[in-house]
Design an enzyme around this catalytic site. Sequence first.
Site, PDB file in Angstrom:
ATOM      1  N   GLU A  71       0.808  -1.216   0.000  1.00 18.94           N
ATOM      2  CA  GLU A  71       0.000   0.000   0.000  1.00 18.94           C
ATOM      3  C   GLU A  71       0.845   1.271   0.000  1.00 18.94           C
ATOM      4  OE1 GLU A  71      -2.882  -0.075  -0.699  1.00 18.94           O
ATOM      5  OE2 GLU A  71      -4.048  -1.635   0.290  1.00 18.94           O
ATOM      6  N   HIS A  89      -2.944   2.886   8.177  1.00 20.42           N
ATOM      7  CA  HIS A  89      -3.989   2.153   7.452  1.00 20.42           C
ATOM      8  C   HIS A  89      -4.272   0.855   8.192  1.00 20.42           C
ATOM      9  CE1 HIS A  89      -6.256  -0.046   4.543  1.00 20.42           C
ATOM     10  NE2 HIS A  89      -5.250  -0.833   4.176  1.00 20.42           N
ATOM     11  N   HIS A  91      -7.371  -2.472   9.135  1.00 19.41           N
ATOM     12  CA  HIS A  91      -8.553  -3.239   8.736  1.00 19.41           C
ATOM     13  C   HIS A  91      -9.417  -3.474   9.965  1.00 19.41           C
ATOM     14  CE1 HIS A  91      -6.335  -5.163   5.032  1.00 19.41           C
ATOM     15  NE2 HIS A  91      -6.396  -3.844   4.980  1.00 19.41           N
ATOM     16  N   HIS A 151     -12.738  -2.639   2.499  1.00 14.89           N
ATOM     17  CA  HIS A 151     -11.304  -2.752   2.752  1.00 14.89           C
ATOM     18  C   HIS A 151     -10.928  -2.364   4.176  1.00 14.89           C
ATOM     19  CE1 HIS A 151      -7.044  -2.040   0.873  1.00 14.89           C
ATOM     20  NE2 HIS A 151      -6.954  -2.397   2.134  1.00 14.89           N
TER      21      HIS A 151
END
Length: 212
Positions: A71, A89, A91, A151
Amino acid sequence: MSLREQLCEYGRRAVELGLVIGTSGNLSVRQGDLVAVTPSGVALDRLTPELCPIVDVDGYLVEGDQQPSSETPMHLAVYRTTSAQAVVHTHSVFGTVVATTLPELPPVHYNALLLGGTVKVAEYATYGTPELAANVRRAMAGKQAALLANHGGVTIGATLEQAFEATRLLEWLCEVYVRGLSVGTPTILSDDQLTAVVDRSLNPPSFPRRTA
């Protein structure tokens, strides 16, 4: 603490708080034209400083033997278009629930203002692609956070600590909204109500001092 050491510390915290699972999620922190980023395929609670590669803002590997997170293009796109110095980032569960069901996270609590108000859900694209990076960049415009359709979520900050705290806040707001939906229809704060919160923060009450 070095940039790489910061990645290790907040990577462990992300796992401890259940914001990631397995080798998912990635973090980065910028200093000048260099970016330290978590490596691909390594669980965040198993990071060591030497595992964390360093790239430049153009995406070239400068230091390290491990490949940067897949990413990384998303992180670099954010750095090129915002004043962010760190990107997180994850999840996380409730963030991903919202990202798979809704077009945006509305302001159900005034602390949403700390993320820029309504949090937009970036259009879905395959992870690690320029398309996803572009979608996130658009959703992030003027915000401190965005959700990624089907996502997860991404937050930014002037420091890695700030970006991480923004991630915690994003997950909390998502949880409040999801749990609220299980009870009824959550009340969304209006623009006027949010403006009043801003005005209040700029003009806090003054309490008189008691004299003898």
